[in-house]
Scaffold this motif. Structure first.
Motif, PDB file in Angstrom:
ATOM      1  N   HIS A  27       5.943   1.953  -3.808  1.00 18.03           N
ATOM      2  CA  HIS A  27       5.992   2.959  -4.879  1.00 18.03           C
ATOM      3  C   HIS A  27       7.436   3.238  -5.300  1.00 18.03           C
ATOM      4  CE1 HIS A  27       3.810   6.889  -6.324  1.00 18.03           C
ATOM      5  NE2 HIS A  27       4.364   6.234  -7.312  1.00 18.03           N
ATOM      6  N   HIS A  82       8.882  10.399 -11.321  1.00 10.66           N
ATOM      7  CA  HIS A  82       8.985   9.994  -9.919  1.00 10.66           C
ATOM      8  C   HIS A  82      10.190  10.629  -9.234  1.00 10.66           C
ATOM      9  CE1 HIS A  82       6.054   6.973 -11.233  1.00 10.66           C
ATOM     10  NE2 HIS A  82       5.677   6.955  -9.963  1.00 10.66           N
ATOM     11  N   TRP A 134      -0.584  12.528 -14.165  1.00 12.55           N
ATOM     12  CA  TRP A 134       0.077  13.473 -13.270  1.00 12.55           C
ATOM     13  C   TRP A 134      -0.557  14.861 -13.399  1.00 12.55           C
ATOM     14  CZ3 TRP A 134       4.504  12.228 -10.291  1.00 12.55           C
ATOM     15  CH2 TRP A 134       4.986  10.925 -10.486  1.00 12.55           C
ATOM     16  N   ASP A 168       1.465  12.629  -8.413  1.00  7.60           N
ATOM     17  CA  ASP A 168       1.151  11.342  -9.019  1.00  7.60           C
ATOM     18  C   ASP A 168      -0.285  10.961  -8.639  1.00  7.60           C
ATOM     19  OD1 ASP A 168       1.078   8.698  -9.877  1.00  7.60           O
ATOM     20  OD2 ASP A 168       3.030   8.176  -8.996  1.00  7.60           O
ATOM     21  N   HIS A 172      -1.712   3.451  -7.911  1.00  9.97           N
ATOM     22  CA  HIS A 172      -0.646   2.848  -7.073  1.00  9.97           C
ATOM     23  C   HIS A 172      -0.099   3.845  -6.046  1.00  9.97           C
ATOM     24  CE1 HIS A 172       2.588   3.965 -10.354  1.00  9.97           C
ATOM     25  NE2 HIS A 172       2.621   4.857  -9.399  1.00  9.97           N
TER      26      HIS A 172
HETATM   27 MN    MN Z   1       3.777   6.429  -9.375  1.00 11.07          MN
END
Ligand code: MN
Length: 204
Positions: A27, A82, A134, A168, A172
């Protein structure tokens, strides 16, 4: 000046067992790095824009040249979201999880009645978000604390919002360990929330 991948303040295995080492490694070192690289690629021919703060670029996307607008939205948003996300987590051994204290606790209790009710609403937003995106807790000058969701790598469309917490829910972020069980990932994530960082953002 190029955008760079920010280092984590903890190791890839530090969020175990809630988030597994391999997921953290991929990630951060792959997904996040790719957002950074593609943002830099998009801005390569626009040195004037490279000097601007990312938040400024993202909040005025309509001012950007059309040929890079979507790339900045996707990859710049990815980099921004992120960078926040890593700091909103803390290893369980270093005090992650638990319940908030201080001014943010007061504000949560005022807006949502109590912490369990807030947690329930935030969790429901995260479980219910269709597709990739998100979940956010933000504060806005007009409305105070708000739970909101965004798709892809978009930022909340709330004027002058201050991000207080984001989660998140792209696959993934959890698929290696939790597969399709997004709600287990969300439940686990509450054990590593960095409430000091939330408080710090709230008091800005
Ligand atoms: Mn992500």
């Amino acid at each position: 000046m190029k955008f760079e991948l920010p280092p984590l303040s903890y190791s890839y295995d530090a969020l175990e067992p809630y988030i597994d080492t391999r997921t953290m490694e991929l990630h951060h070192a792959k997904h996040h790095q790719t957002y950074v690289n593609r943002l830099n690629d998009a801005l390569a021919d626009f040195p004037g824009l490279q000097e601007k703060y990312l938040e400024e670029l993202l909040k005025s996307l309509d001012q950007l040249p059309e040929q890079i607008r979507q790339a900045v939205r996707n990859h710049g948003g990815g980099h921004f979201n992120h960078s926040l996300f890593w700091n909103f987590m803390r290893p369980p051994k270093e005090g992650g999880g638990g319940i908030p204290a201080g001014k943010i606790a007061e504000a949560i209790n005022k807006k949502f009645s109590n912490f369990p009710k807030f947690k329930e609403q935030f969790t429901a937003a995260a479980v219910g978000l269709f597709g990739s995106g998100w979940v956010w807790l933000v504060s806005s000058p007009a409305e105070g604390l708000i739970i909101t969701t965004t798709l892809n790598q978009d930022l909340p469309l709330i004027p002058d919002f201050q991000p207080l917490l984001n989660l998140d829910v792209w696959e993934h972020a959890y698929y290696l360990k939790y597969q399709n069980r997004r709600s287990e990932y969300i439940e686990a994530w509450w054990n590593i929330v960095n409430w000091d960082e939330v408080e710090k953002n709230f008091c800005k």
